[in-house]
Design an enzyme around this catalytic site. Structure first.
Site, PDB file in Angstrom:
ATOM      1  N   SER A 143      -3.157  15.166  -8.606  1.00  0.00           N
ATOM      2  CA  SER A 143      -1.698  15.090  -8.466  1.00  0.00           C
ATOM      3  C   SER A 143      -1.263  13.627  -8.401  1.00  0.00           C
ATOM      4  CB  SER A 143      -1.224  15.827  -7.204  1.00  0.00           C
ATOM      5  OG  SER A 143      -1.737  15.179  -6.043  1.00  0.00           O
ATOM      6  N   ILE A 145      -0.104   9.873  -8.682  1.00  0.00           N
ATOM      7  CA  ILE A 145      -0.516   8.729  -9.493  1.00  0.00           C
ATOM      8  C   ILE A 145      -1.807   9.028 -10.243  1.00  0.00           C
ATOM      9  CG2 ILE A 145      -1.340   6.348  -9.370  1.00  0.00           C
ATOM     10  CD1 ILE A 145       0.656   5.854  -7.136  1.00  0.00           C
ATOM     11  N   SER A 273      -1.358   0.488  -1.074  1.00  0.00           N
ATOM     12  CA  SER A 273       0.017   0.890  -0.782  1.00  0.00           C
ATOM     13  C   SER A 273       0.751  -0.325  -0.236  1.00  0.00           C
ATOM     14  CB  SER A 273       0.043   2.026   0.241  1.00  0.00           C
ATOM     15  OG  SER A 273       1.347   2.218   0.754  1.00  0.00           O
ATOM     16  N   TYR A 286      -2.012   5.330   8.913  1.00  0.00           N
ATOM     17  CA  TYR A 286      -2.052   5.090   7.470  1.00  0.00           C
ATOM     18  C   TYR A 286      -2.038   3.592   7.178  1.00  0.00           C
ATOM     19  CZ  TYR A 286      -0.636   5.425   2.547  1.00  0.00           C
ATOM     20  OH  TYR A 286      -0.565   5.310   1.181  1.00  0.00           O
ATOM     21  N   LYS A 290      -4.961   1.258   5.223  1.00  0.00           N
ATOM     22  CA  LYS A 290      -4.647   0.489   4.021  1.00  0.00           C
ATOM     23  C   LYS A 290      -4.842  -1.013   4.250  1.00  0.00           C
ATOM     24  CE  LYS A 290      -3.661   3.913   1.329  1.00  0.00           C
ATOM     25  NZ  LYS A 290      -4.493   4.217   0.136  1.00  0.00           N
ATOM     26  N   SER A 322       5.913  11.380  -6.002  1.00  0.00           N
ATOM     27  CA  SER A 322       4.656  12.120  -5.921  1.00  0.00           C
ATOM     28  C   SER A 322       4.728  13.073  -4.726  1.00  0.00           C
ATOM     29  CB  SER A 322       3.469  11.164  -5.762  1.00  0.00           C
ATOM     30  OG  SER A 322       3.501  10.531  -4.499  1.00  0.00           O
TER      31      SER A 322
END
Length: 422
Positions: A143, A145, A273, A286, A290, A322
């Protein structure tokens, strides 16, 4: 004696008891002409000039005085002209610099990527020239990108390895690649596995090498996001984010790396990201994963300096259309967000992937991809962190309020910026 002196003065054309005060009145001639005239007069007025004989000739050396004066004036004139030329040149250079800054500012306000990336898009190598006949392994290909990346790569004549947890979704992506691309069934390998299961990575790597014999590009795209406050989140949330986003990506890279070192070539592309550059509420775990990825791959790049054929690229997309928010982790590891919020303010996935391919074709080390104003926020965090923290605190309050009301965290105050690319 006095009579003789007066007689000599009269014979030379002079009169009086002292040397005459010779004055030349200004005329409307040019400066060089006035300088010559002054030089000649000075030559005649020198003491040597008053001792001319009756023949009217001046003594030796006196003839060059006027010429020397003229040369001096001409030299000064040439110096002034040269100085004026340099001043004009400096002004022109300053004007060119100012115009260049204005052009760059206009470009930046209209940009959807950092200026290095956009320059590569304009003047750099084309993906259609550079990426053909390569074996590309894409994780998270079911799904978002990763899915769009599979579609665009299938049109370039590459061999694809598609990985994610959901095998049926990978099969769907494969069928569409075969329908719309230039590949045959043997050119696409569906290889499902769990990125967080580190024990499966070595087996998966051997399967790819057995199928295609090489791995030219590894695209680390798999991962999940987060939408929960720190005080309300269990440690299972942070553990899963680190194991999936960070440790899983590092493990798979370590499995592929020996093969690339043996061949002395390859590309390791990690889809990070904007949260790997900045930070925002509701995504503390998150952001941590990253930021860790950015540090790891920057460190890895320096270790691979003796292998110039191996390129490590970090790609930092901003908000992209997305399902990453829909699949984000919330208060518990088993709970997910189910929201159909408007995503029109986000960048189109197809445009994001196109810029990613340009990054791969041109071997760029780090690229930022986002529409405005998100791109400006990234620059602010990078170069003016104090101002960035102040702005984030202001916007963060609204972000938390939106989340608690069940709204998309960002859409309510970014709706005025629409995606510019379809």
């Amino acid at each position: 004696m006095g009579r003789t002196r007066r007689r000599n003065w009269r014979s030379n054309g002079w009169a009086g008891d002292s040397w005459p005060d010779v004055r030349v009145h200004p005329t409307p001639t040019r400066a060089a002409g006035r300088g010559v005239l002054r030089g000649v007069v000075r030559g005649w007025a020198e003491p040597g000039g008053a001792t001319r004989g009756r023949s009217g000739r001046r003594p030796h050396g006196s003839q060059s005085c006027g010429a020397a004066g003229a040369r001096s004036v001409f030299s000064r004139g040439a110096g002034r002209a040269a100085a004026m030329s340099w001043d004009l040149l400096l002004w022109l250079l300053a004007l060119c610099v100012l115009l260049a800054l204005v052009v760059q500012l206009v470009r930046f306000l209209r940009a959807d990527g950092d200026l290095t990336l956009l320059w590569a898009e304009w003047q750099g190598r084309r993906p259609e020239w550079e990426l053909t006949d390569m074996v590309v392994w894409v994780t998270g290909a079911s799904s978002g990108i990763g899915e769009e990346l599979a579609y665009q790569l299938s049109k370039l004549g590459v061999s694809l390895v598609l990985s994610a947890r959901r095998e049926h979704e990978l099969e769907r992506v494969k069928r569409r690649c075969l329908e719309n691309g230039n590949l045959k069934g043997k050119d696409i390998l569906v290889l499902p596995f769990d990125l967080a299961d580190i024990s499966s990575h070595e087996v998966a790597t051997k399967a790819v090498l057995q199928e295609f014999g090489k791995i030219d590009i590894l695209v680390n795209n798999g991962g999940r996001s987060q939408r929960s406050l720190c005080v309300e989140s269990s440690m299972d949330i942070y553990k899963e984010l680190i194991e999936l986003n960070y440790l899983g990506t590092v493990s798979l890279t370590k499995c592929v790396l020996p093969h690339m070192i043996e061949r002395k070539q390859g590309k390791i592309v990690t889809v990070n990201s904007f949260m790997g550059i900045l930070a925002a509420p509701l995504s503390s775990g998150y952001c941590a994963s990253k930021h860790a990825l950015r540090g790891f791959f920057n460190g890895l790049r320096t270790e691979l300096a003796t292998y110039p054929g191996i390129v490590v690229s970090n790609i930092f997309p901003g908000p992209v259309q997305s399902n990453i928010v829909k699949n984000a982790l919330t208060n518990a590891a088993t709970q997910a967000i189910h929201s159909d919020a408007d995503q029109s303010y986000k960048m189109a996935t197809s445009r994001c992937v196109r810029l990613m391919l340009i990054c791969m074709a041109n071997d760029l080390k780090e690229v930022w991809i986002a529409d405005q104003p998100f791109l400006s926020v990234a620059y602010l965090w990078q170069y003016m962190p104090t101002w960035a923290l102040w702005l984030t605190n202001k916007l963060g309050k609204k972000r938390i309020e939106n989340f608690k009301k069940g709204l998309d965290a960002d859409s309510s105050y970014f709706k005025i910026w629409k995606t510019k690319h379809d």
